[in-house]
Motif scaffolding. Structure first.
Motif, mmCIF file in Angstrom:
data_model
loop_
_atom_site.group_PDB
_atom_site.id
_atom_site.type_symbol
_atom_site.label_atom_id
_atom_site.label_comp_id
_atom_site.label_asym_id
_atom_site.label_seq_id
_atom_site.Cartn_x
_atom_site.Cartn_y
_atom_site.Cartn_z
ATOM 1 N N GLN A 125 -10.637 11.396 14.784
ATOM 2 C CA GLN A 125 -8.894 11.024 15.074
ATOM 3 C C GLN A 125 -9.139 9.939 13.166
ATOM 4 O O GLN A 125 -8.185 9.865 12.644
ATOM 5 N N GLY A 126 -9.489 8.552 13.138
ATOM 6 C CA GLY A 126 -9.482 7.958 11.905
ATOM 7 C C GLY A 126 -10.408 8.632 10.998
ATOM 8 O O GLY A 126 -9.869 8.419 9.431
ATOM 9 N N LEU A 127 -11.178 9.860 11.213
ATOM 10 C CA LEU A 127 -11.676 10.279 10.332
ATOM 11 C C LEU A 127 -10.463 11.096 9.273
ATOM 12 O O LEU A 127 -10.228 11.749 7.702
ATOM 13 N N MET A 128 -9.634 11.831 10.813
ATOM 14 C CA MET A 128 -8.897 13.127 9.674
ATOM 15 C C MET A 128 -7.052 12.282 9.067
ATOM 16 O O MET A 128 -7.134 12.670 8.225
ATOM 17 N N ALA A 129 -7.005 11.154 9.858
ATOM 18 C CA ALA A 129 -6.014 10.049 9.167
ATOM 19 C C ALA A 129 -6.329 9.661 7.681
ATOM 20 O O ALA A 129 -5.828 9.602 7.170
ATOM 21 N N GLY A 130 -7.985 9.068 7.539
ATOM 22 C CA GLY A 130 -8.480 9.200 6.295
ATOM 23 C C GLY A 130 -8.036 9.979 5.152
ATOM 24 O O GLY A 130 -7.644 10.061 4.133
ATOM 25 N N ALA A 189 0.780 -0.821 0.193
ATOM 26 C CA ALA A 189 0.087 0.080 0.066
ATOM 27 C C ALA A 189 0.777 1.367 0.247
ATOM 28 O O ALA A 189 2.190 1.506 0.433
ATOM 29 N N LYS A 190 0.344 2.537 -0.328
ATOM 30 C CA LYS A 190 0.873 3.384 -0.401
ATOM 31 C C LYS A 190 1.297 4.247 0.892
ATOM 32 O O LYS A 190 1.745 5.403 1.018
ATOM 33 N N SER A 191 -0.233 4.284 1.670
ATOM 34 C CA SER A 191 -0.529 4.335 3.452
ATOM 35 C C SER A 191 -0.863 2.893 3.959
ATOM 36 O O SER A 191 -1.396 2.157 3.477
ATOM 37 N N VAL A 192 -0.172 3.227 5.780
ATOM 38 C CA VAL A 192 -1.030 2.541 6.055
ATOM 39 C C VAL A 192 -1.718 3.493 7.349
ATOM 40 O O VAL A 192 -1.070 4.512 8.184
ATOM 41 N N ILE A 193 -2.738 3.598 7.757
ATOM 42 C CA ILE A 193 -3.122 3.720 9.167
ATOM 43 C C ILE A 193 -3.549 2.637 10.276
ATOM 44 O O ILE A 193 -4.423 1.417 10.125
ATOM 45 N N LEU A 194 -2.932 2.976 10.684
ATOM 46 C CA LEU A 194 -2.736 1.434 12.383
ATOM 47 C C LEU A 194 -3.562 2.594 13.350
ATOM 48 O O LEU A 194 -4.120 3.277 14.029
ATOM 49 N N PRO A 241 2.447 7.839 22.938
ATOM 50 C CA PRO A 241 2.780 8.654 23.173
ATOM 51 C C PRO A 241 2.978 9.302 22.040
ATOM 52 O O PRO A 241 3.313 9.746 20.863
ATOM 53 N N PRO A 242 1.472 10.623 21.711
ATOM 54 C CA PRO A 242 0.601 10.962 20.296
ATOM 55 C C PRO A 242 1.505 12.003 19.790
ATOM 56 O O PRO A 242 1.937 13.232 18.626
ATOM 57 N N THR A 287 -1.386 16.171 11.088
ATOM 58 C CA THR A 287 -2.077 15.475 10.282
ATOM 59 C C THR A 287 -2.649 13.831 10.695
ATOM 60 O O THR A 287 -2.903 13.638 9.838
ATOM 61 N N LEU A 288 -2.033 13.516 11.863
ATOM 62 C CA LEU A 288 -1.466 11.826 12.638
ATOM 63 C C LEU A 288 -0.762 10.935 11.318
ATOM 64 O O LEU A 288 -1.409 10.395 11.789
ATOM 65 N N GLU A 289 -0.299 11.795 10.749
ATOM 66 C CA GLU A 289 1.212 10.759 9.762
ATOM 67 C C GLU A 289 2.665 10.631 11.039
ATOM 68 O O GLU A 289 2.593 12.072 11.879
ATOM 69 N N THR A 290 2.750 9.918 11.516
ATOM 70 C CA THR A 290 4.013 9.325 12.011
ATOM 71 C C THR A 290 5.188 10.338 11.664
ATOM 72 O O THR A 290 5.640 10.725 10.628
ATOM 73 N N LYS A 291 5.924 11.031 12.354
ATOM 74 C CA LYS A 291 7.106 11.188 12.447
ATOM 75 C C LYS A 291 8.227 10.909 11.987
ATOM 76 O O LYS A 291 9.292 10.797 11.008
ATOM 77 N N VAL A 292 8.216 9.544 12.396
ATOM 78 C CA VAL A 292 9.712 9.010 12.662
ATOM 79 C C VAL A 292 9.475 7.533 10.848
ATOM 80 O O VAL A 292 10.227 7.257 10.525
ATOM 81 N N ILE A 293 8.464 6.997 10.611
ATOM 82 C CA ILE A 293 7.939 7.165 9.625
ATOM 83 C C ILE A 293 7.106 7.355 8.147
ATOM 84 O O ILE A 293 6.227 7.926 8.491
ATOM 85 N N ASP A 294 7.278 7.548 7.664
ATOM 86 C CA ASP A 294 6.356 8.078 6.403
ATOM 87 C C ASP A 294 5.171 7.341 6.237
ATOM 88 O O ASP A 294 5.671 6.674 5.851
ATOM 89 N N HIS A 295 4.252 8.314 5.529
ATOM 90 C CA HIS A 295 2.650 7.572 4.950
ATOM 91 C C HIS A 295 2.494 6.873 6.011
ATOM 92 O O HIS A 295 1.615 5.819 5.599
ATOM 93 N N LEU A 296 2.547 6.237 7.536
ATOM 94 C CA LEU A 296 2.691 6.071 8.267
ATOM 95 C C LEU A 296 1.625 6.652 9.246
ATOM 96 O O LEU A 296 2.303 7.752 10.114
#
Length: 620
Positions: free
Chosen positions: A380-385, A146-151, A346-347, A353-362
């Motif tokens: 949060q799910g809405l905004m991450a999507g 996938a191009k992006s993953v949302i956990l 810890p957020p 944007t709720l994208e992680t700083k450590v891994i892009d597109h996660l």
């Protein structure tokens, strides 16, 4: 076997469902992965949506084009508008829901969304290349790209359930915990922690004596969450209120030596604002009783949720204590309450944007970020999507300001302040709450939702009609005048001062004793006129008139504060160069890397003096 997806969403709780729906509606090809297709959008705890501040969030999700409001309306068994005795900023819609119908409505909504595919299996890891996520790995060893993953893993990451001295792995009762992901994320450089939440016992409603309880009926004119044409309730199920007593407390205390919380077996921090019953009687020993809300789980079930009795004491202690509650003397228990510990991240490790700083597109959304509550997770799910879709299509990210939405307040709090206990939204967290009312979420956000391709044309047309009709009504009420002979008798009956000369209806409506419905009896000519407007328009106009000065003051304050947002801070800025900054400010600014001076000012531990130092440096 698998195509490459645009976005994979891991977990089908409230966050995962909103993420999958939003991204798919915007045009992304989405795979929703869950360990159990039969528990999509499961109401793991209480069968209710909304409440104080949470109801505002559900309306905001709906205004942007999400599904939580629609699903809530379709599965509702009772509706109440909370805090009606307070000002409009505090009014909060809340629904009691049919748990099974809620889950089923969400599943149907997703199955009827062409861009959503499903996969039932545990996701044990993510696939990362060159600091970017490119897919997931399943427990069977399958790799899906996938191009992006949302956990959105909820309470499943290394979930551990506690009942008295017993403990066993699980994401919730009867379901396996998710293994492998936490350990991999920690190896990739993420910091993790443990949190705790709990749930009360479920009981058989046929075994309760409701004559010993206070009935809590729904509103006479039930409202709803969605701004769309979802149906209004024509019948409702009542809830009931009863109370604990000294006898209940004494029985519970006999189990304290076996309590996993008091014995130290639970390491995670629980929600301060939703404590267990044993925590309540321990912390508030002087109180003789605590409220218990008796809530039905649906239209066609006898199962009852015992709200206010969350506990992890041994099951025999739970049962014996329940039998001492008025109305519960002959109670039959379906299953005991329990506590659950789980991993979270810890957020402050996320971008806005709720994208992680450590891994892009996660992306992370929901309880994995340390929040509690269906509504907090869903938004949060809405905004991450939304943002995952925007990023893979090289479109502008959507970040809501604190002055635009409770969603903006929640995400800004998480990213800048972090949380060490389960985060729950309250109206007190929003400094601009008179602007962020439940009645105007569509006016605030639907144009934004339409612009990004989530809210439909029909939604936009509806909100534009509402805005235009409200403006017309406000203008008419400003110019229409009434005379003393017309209305003084009615004013006396309403126990408000009479008038001596012509007065604009708008000024009359500013009086606290008069609401817009009173106007129809004060002046019969107004009755026919006002009947031509929708109830939402009448309410909106009344609020804007009554709270005009407060609204204007908040708008001015927003302008002042948002001036700091214009000062952009270059990515990777080296705060060690600013030796005048406090050590705490330097450490937190370096870790969080705020994008603007306004964001920096909201970080806990960064003082106004620190902001002045940065401002001077940026000015140079």
């Amino acid at each position: 076997m698998f195509i490459e997806y645009d976005i994979i969403v891991v977990g089908a709780g409230h966050a995962g469902c909103e993420a999958a729906y939003a991204a798919a509606q915007m045009g992304s090809k989405v795979l929703l992965a869950t360990m159990n297709m039969n528990t999509i959008a499961q109401m793991s705890c209480n069968p209710a949506m909304g409440g104080v501040a949470k109801g505002q969030i559900v309306r905001e999700i709906d205004a942007l084009g999400g599904m939580s409001g629609i699903v809530s309306d379709r599965s509702m068994i009772q509706f109440r508008m909370l805090n009606k005795s307070k000002g409009a900023a505090m009014w909060s819609p809340r629904s009691q829901n049919d748990r099974m119908l809620f889950s089923n409505e969400w599943r149907m909504a997703l199955e009827n969304t062409p861009n959503v595919d499903f996969w039932q299996e545990m996701i044990t890891g993510i696939i990362v290349e060159q600091n970017r996520v490119i897919g997931v790995e399943t427990s069977l060893g399958l790799q899906i790209k996938a191009k992006s993953v949302i956990l959105t893993n909820g309470t499943f990451l290394n979930g551990l359930i506690h009942i008295g001295e017993k403990q066993f792995g699980g994401g919730r009762t009867g379901e396996r915990a998710a293994k492998g992901l936490t350990e991999q994320l920690v190896q990739l450089g993420f910091e993790s922690g443990r949190m705790k939440t709990g749930t009360p016992p479920r009981v058989d409603g046929r075994s309760l004596d409701y004559t010993k309880m206070e009935e809590q009926a729904g509103d006479l004119k039930p409202g709803k969450f969605s701004y769309t044409n979802t149906p209004r309730l024509t019948k409702q199920r009542s809830c009931y209120i009863t109370y604990t007593n000294r006898s209940v407390h004494e029985i519970l205390e006999t189990g304290f030596d076996k309590s996993p919380m008091f014995a130290g077996r639970i390491k995670g921090i629980g929600p301060r604002y939703c404590p267990s019953i044993e925590d309540k009687i321990n912390r508030f020993a002087e109180r003789e009783r605590h409220q218990i809300f008796v809530e039905p789980e649906g239209w066609n079930t006898v199962e009852i949720y015992v709200n206010g009795f969350s506990t992890s004491l041994p099951e025999n202690i739970q049962y014996e204590a329940l039998t001492r509650i008025p109305g519960f003397e002959q109670v039959k228990m379906f299953r005991p309450g329990y506590a659950i510990e789980y991993d979270y991240f810890p957020p402050t490790q996320l971008k806005l944007t709720l994208e992680t700083k450590v891994i892009d597109h996660l992306y992370f959304a929901g309880q994995i970020n340390g929040t509690t509550g269906y509504e907090e997770a869903a938004c949060q799910g809405l905004m991450a999507g939304i943002n995952a879709h925007q990023k893979i299509n090289e479109l502008e990210a959507l970040v809501l300001k604190r002055s635009e939405a409770y969603i903006g307040v929640l995400i800004d709090d998480l990213i800048n302040k972090g949380t060490e206990e389960p985060y729950r939204m309250f109206t007190s967290r929003a400094e601009f709450r008179i602007l962020l009312r439940q009645d105007n979420a569509d006016v605030r956000l639907t144009e934004t939702g339409h612009k990004i391709g989530l809210a439909s044309d029909e939604r936009l047309d509806k909100v534009m009609d509402k805005k235009n009709e409200t403006a017309r009504l406000l203008n008419d009420l400003k110019h229409k005048k009434v005379t003393p002979t017309q209305i003084n008798e009615s004013l006396t009956n309403l126990q408000t001062a009479t008038i001596k000369e012509k007065l604009a209806v708008e000024k009359l409506l500013k009086r606290p004793e008069i609401d817009i419905q009173n106007l129809t009896s004060i002046d019969p000519s107004l009755a026919d006129y006002l009947h031509g407007f929708e109830e939402e328009v009448l309410q909106q106009a009344e609020i804007l008139i009554k709270y005009d000065n407060y609204i204007e003051k908040e708008k001015q304050l927003v302008k002042k504060i948002e001036g700091l947002e214009d000062y952009k801070i270059k990515p990777g800025f080296d705060y060690s160069l600013l030796t005048s900054l406090s050590a705490e400010a330097r450490e937190k600014l370096t870790r969080i890397q705020p994008e603007t001076l306004g964001q920096a000012a909201r970080i806990s531990g960064v003082s106004p003096a620190d902001i002045s130092i940065i401002l001077v440096y940026l000015g140079k």
